[in-house]
Scaffold this motif. Sequence first.
Motif, PDB file in Angstrom:
ATOM      1  N   THR A  53       0.835  -1.208   0.000  1.00 20.35           N
ATOM      2  CA  THR A  53       0.000   0.000   0.000  1.00 20.35           C
ATOM      3  C   THR A  53       0.862   1.247   0.000  1.00 20.35           C
ATOM      4  O   THR A  53       0.604   2.205  -0.741  1.00 20.35           O
ATOM      5  CB  THR A  53      -0.918   0.009   1.230  1.00 20.35           C
ATOM      6  OG1 THR A  53      -1.822  -1.098   1.149  1.00 20.35           O
ATOM      7  CG2 THR A  53      -1.716   1.303   1.310  1.00 20.35           C
ATOM      8  N   LYS A  56       2.469   1.772  -3.421  1.00 25.71           N
ATOM      9  CA  LYS A  56       1.478   2.177  -4.423  1.00 25.71           C
ATOM     10  C   LYS A  56       1.051   3.624  -4.229  1.00 25.71           C
ATOM     11  O   LYS A  56       0.957   4.391  -5.201  1.00 25.71           O
ATOM     12  CB  LYS A  56       0.257   1.257  -4.323  1.00 25.71           C
ATOM     13  CG  LYS A  56      -0.835   1.581  -5.342  1.00 25.71           C
ATOM     14  CD  LYS A  56      -2.001   0.621  -5.225  1.00 25.71           C
ATOM     15  CE  LYS A  56      -2.794   0.845  -3.961  1.00 25.71           C
ATOM     16  NZ  LYS A  56      -4.040   0.030  -3.912  1.00 25.71           N
ATOM     17  N   GLU A  57       0.800   4.008  -2.989  1.00 22.10           N
ATOM     18  CA  GLU A  57       0.274   5.351  -2.750  1.00 22.10           C
ATOM     19  C   GLU A  57       1.300   6.436  -3.004  1.00 22.10           C
ATOM     20  O   GLU A  57       0.959   7.515  -3.502  1.00 22.10           O
ATOM     21  CB  GLU A  57      -0.278   5.463  -1.325  1.00 22.10           C
ATOM     22  CG  GLU A  57      -1.584   4.715  -1.134  1.00 22.10           C
ATOM     23  CD  GLU A  57      -2.315   5.121   0.138  1.00 22.10           C
ATOM     24  OE1 GLU A  57      -1.978   6.177   0.704  1.00 22.10           O
ATOM     25  OE2 GLU A  57      -3.213   4.376   0.569  1.00 22.10           O
ATOM     26  N   HIS A  61       1.112   7.826  -6.579  1.00 20.64           N
ATOM     27  CA  HIS A  61       0.341   8.992  -6.145  1.00 20.64           C
ATOM     28  C   HIS A  61      -1.171   8.744  -6.289  1.00 20.64           C
ATOM     29  O   HIS A  61      -1.920   9.615  -6.755  1.00 20.64           O
ATOM     30  CB  HIS A  61       0.741  10.223  -6.943  1.00 20.64           C
ATOM     31  CG  HIS A  61       1.617  11.164  -6.167  1.00 20.64           C
ATOM     32  ND1 HIS A  61       2.598  10.727  -5.311  1.00 20.64           N
ATOM     33  CD2 HIS A  61       1.660  12.523  -6.094  1.00 20.64           C
ATOM     34  CE1 HIS A  61       3.210  11.765  -4.773  1.00 20.64           C
ATOM     35  NE2 HIS A  61       2.661  12.866  -5.223  1.00 20.64           N
ATOM     36  N   THR A  62      -1.598   7.548  -5.920  1.00 16.81           N
ATOM     37  CA  THR A  62      -2.998   7.170  -6.153  1.00 16.81           C
ATOM     38  C   THR A  62      -3.975   8.068  -5.414  1.00 16.81           C
ATOM     39  O   THR A  62      -5.056   8.363  -5.923  1.00 16.81           O
ATOM     40  CB  THR A  62      -3.228   5.712  -5.737  1.00 16.81           C
ATOM     41  OG1 THR A  62      -2.765   5.515  -4.384  1.00 16.81           O
ATOM     42  CG2 THR A  62      -2.490   4.765  -6.653  1.00 16.81           C
ATOM     43  N   ARG A  63      -3.619   8.503  -4.209  1.00 17.43           N
ATOM     44  CA  ARG A  63      -4.529   9.357  -3.458  1.00 17.43           C
ATOM     45  C   ARG A  63      -4.325  10.832  -3.803  1.00 17.43           C
ATOM     46  O   ARG A  63      -5.282  11.590  -3.902  1.00 17.43           O
ATOM     47  CB  ARG A  63      -4.363   9.124  -1.952  1.00 17.43           C
ATOM     48  CG  ARG A  63      -4.694   7.673  -1.560  1.00 17.43           C
ATOM     49  CD  ARG A  63      -4.820   7.499  -0.066  1.00 17.43           C
ATOM     50  NE  ARG A  63      -5.783   8.388   0.540  1.00 17.43           N
ATOM     51  CZ  ARG A  63      -7.098   8.258   0.418  1.00 17.43           C
ATOM     52  NH1 ARG A  63      -7.602   7.260  -0.291  1.00 17.43           N
ATOM     53  NH2 ARG A  63      -7.918   9.106   0.995  1.00 17.43           N
ATOM     54  N   ILE A 243       1.011   6.491   6.110  1.00 16.25           N
ATOM     55  CA  ILE A 243       0.383   5.599   5.127  1.00 16.25           C
ATOM     56  C   ILE A 243       0.577   4.140   5.544  1.00 16.25           C
ATOM     57  O   ILE A 243      -0.362   3.344   5.498  1.00 16.25           O
ATOM     58  CB  ILE A 243       0.959   5.856   3.722  1.00 16.25           C
ATOM     59  CG1 ILE A 243       0.574   7.250   3.229  1.00 16.25           C
ATOM     60  CG2 ILE A 243       0.469   4.795   2.732  1.00 16.25           C
ATOM     61  CD1 ILE A 243       1.300   7.689   1.969  1.00 16.25           C
ATOM     62  N   GLY A 251      -5.194  -1.585   2.649  1.00 17.74           N
ATOM     63  CA  GLY A 251      -5.026  -0.380   1.843  1.00 17.74           C
ATOM     64  C   GLY A 251      -6.242   0.511   1.805  1.00 17.74           C
ATOM     65  O   GLY A 251      -6.183   1.625   1.282  1.00 17.74           O
ATOM     66  N   ASP A 405      -3.752   9.940   4.401  1.00 22.05           N
ATOM     67  CA  ASP A 405      -4.495   8.948   5.187  1.00 22.05           C
ATOM     68  C   ASP A 405      -4.722   9.341   6.642  1.00 22.05           C
ATOM     69  O   ASP A 405      -4.594   8.522   7.551  1.00 22.05           O
ATOM     70  CB  ASP A 405      -3.800   7.583   5.115  1.00 22.05           C
ATOM     71  CG  ASP A 405      -3.969   6.933   3.747  1.00 22.05           C
ATOM     72  OD1 ASP A 405      -5.117   6.752   3.329  1.00 22.05           O
ATOM     73  OD2 ASP A 405      -2.958   6.613   3.109  1.00 22.05           O
TER      74      ASP A 405
END
Length: 770
Positions: A53, A56-57, A61-63, A243, A251, A405
């Motif tokens: 997670t 990936k984040e 930069h998924t969020r 995170i 996630g 988060d």
Amino acid sequence: MGALQITLGVIGVAVSIVAWGVFVAAVVRQVRIIRLGQPDGTRYGPFLPRLKTLIKEFAAHTRMNKFRNVGPWHWLVMWGFLLGSLALFEAYGEIFDPHFAWPIIGHWAPWQLLLELLGIGTVVGGVALAIIRQANHPRRADRQSRFQGSDFAAAYFVEAVVVIEGLGILGVKAFKISSGIEDPALWSSFVTQPLAQILPSATAAVSIMALIKLLSGMIWLVVVGRNLTMGVAWHRFSAFFNIYFKREDDGGVALGKLKPMMSDGKPLDFEEADPEKDVFGAGQVEDFSWKGWLDFSTCTECGRCQSQCPAWNTGKPLSPKMLITQLRDHAYAKAPYLMAGGKKDMAGDEIGLTGDDPHAGIDVLALAESERALVGDAEANGVIDPDMLWSCTNCGACVEQCPVDIEHVDHIVDMRRYQVMIESNFPTELNSLFKNLENKGNPWGQNAKDRMAWAEDLDFEVPVFDGEFSEDTEYLFWVGCAGAFEDRAKKTTRAVAELLHMADVKYTVLGPEETCTGDPARRAGNEFVFQMLAQQNVEVLNSVFEDVEPEKRKIVVTCAHCFNTLANEYPDLGGNYEVVHHTQLLNRLVREKRLTPMAPVAQDITYHDPCFLGRHNQVYEAPRELADAAGANLREMPRHGDRSMCCGAGGARMWMEEQIGKRINVERVDEALGTAPSKIATGCPFCRVMLNDGVTSRQSDGKASEDLEVVDVSQLLLSAVKRGSDKEPVTVGASDTEAGGEAEADGKADTAAGPAGANEAGAPRSAEDS
């Protein structure tokens, strides 16, 4: 190595020693401060899913990319900071020796290209972020700016350092080329090669630019090291940990179920709890877990949460961003007192510091901060104003949008828990709610014997559980308090029951044995009442499903709040069931051809996403597919999906008066009116009540058509399924002359009843209101 290089090098090293010393000391102090929070052992593993997670984040930069106009620029700056650190450390050698480069990779073409991209990316990204901040400055958009209340000076300082570092990277490289130290290929130096053609040949300039590159970073270290509450800078480090340690190890964001009440790192057992020793929610800042303190430390003040908050957008004092930053400032100001061993009991008496002069050596400002109430108005010098705390609808928009988060809703409910269970200090309207839940098992205080009144006059028998869950019964239909007692919600219940009957789905209901899931009590902070109701329901449900295989313990619900509680919160209490929302089940029945729409509704519909169905549980498509199957022309509101605007009912707000700012339900209805709909559809009885009240208000103002109606998507489907070629209405149950109107085959539902503008002030809704 000349005198200039030696002088510049000594300056760089001397400044660096001081800067790194200040920064490392600050890191150590910050870790000590964060550890002042309560223990929480649920955050450490499993390692690999959490690491996945994290990667990936931050890497994708998924969020951050939820704001697409910001995400790419921040991505450039982030990688410029991470990989640019290699260029920063390279400066130590370049100051003393302009020919210095990293061994092996220093003259490698791909490394030269990377430096080029890092330099350009940080400059462009830093400038772009500053422009975005200026374009959204509160002096232009007033309260609507997401940067209202943010520290602009700190942000501009960070962005300036970013740009200077980028210019330093490009400057060093360009002067190395102009001085003949390097001769990289044009493709790897497409900016610095042309720039070098106009620069003089000066090796001294290489050392000077390297010092500038280095000093910008060292100044940054000193400034942030001296300002532990500069979240816009510290998130560069703490965001990775925040995170990784997020609540959901898969996630997911901290939505759906609430964090259980914790004390000393363990879920609180009310049968064994001791108010003198155990923590009941958060009454002091040290009652938050260490993850809460990490949340406070990580807030970047970007204001995304604020921009999405329905309370903030309707003129209320709640800003999720400022709530977190106020807790942060209070926590760090109080930290010296806590680190010295300071502690107060619930009466406010000092029990941690002893001796003849217990306060010796403690900063007077920290002592003053220790006297502040966590929740209190300005007169009481409270950190969080009660109006701020109780304005929250628990919609989760803040949590959904936060790029690092932060778990706002959990922290808000923890403060509510203490206010309700220890201080007995909460909005007076909640007294009736709690009393009704304890004594009657529903928010409206209705009698359990009336729970089946909704089924009267249906032309088929609704099966009620009689002690045995027969083998051919597929679902337990959880009606819910609203579905049983609230006149508007009854129409949804009846429509769903009829559709299930038409599809030959075998189901049963609990009838008088059903009671409130406890959602409004828990969201209001009354964990004790929630536990009482939830344990009672789990006991009943487990007895109902006693002889049913675990994979066949299926429940269908029409209320988004019941759906969330049964599916996400009851498993912690031993209630494990497969819970589906009625829109999901009906959508599957349509796909399986067990329900076949015969005539399209053929009207313009806008769909409102219930927060506890959409954001909290990611159910977005099923209701829309149902509306499409019914033949409706769906027109989306600007805020929909994971950015949907709340109706204002969540967080027990449905039972509280809304006296500050614009009513949230009216704001949402105004947005719906912008789509020029014939009907507003939703999938939650709470939303339906709130939206209908908003429509009534706008109809009384002459701003909405008298024909505009609020319906559940199940009613749209029922209309399409039942309506014959003659288009004559087919009443679903009782006469359409009943108060509020009844669901008909043409999709009509909530016709305004009673005086126009009823509930204008946002008064608590009751079954009689309808």
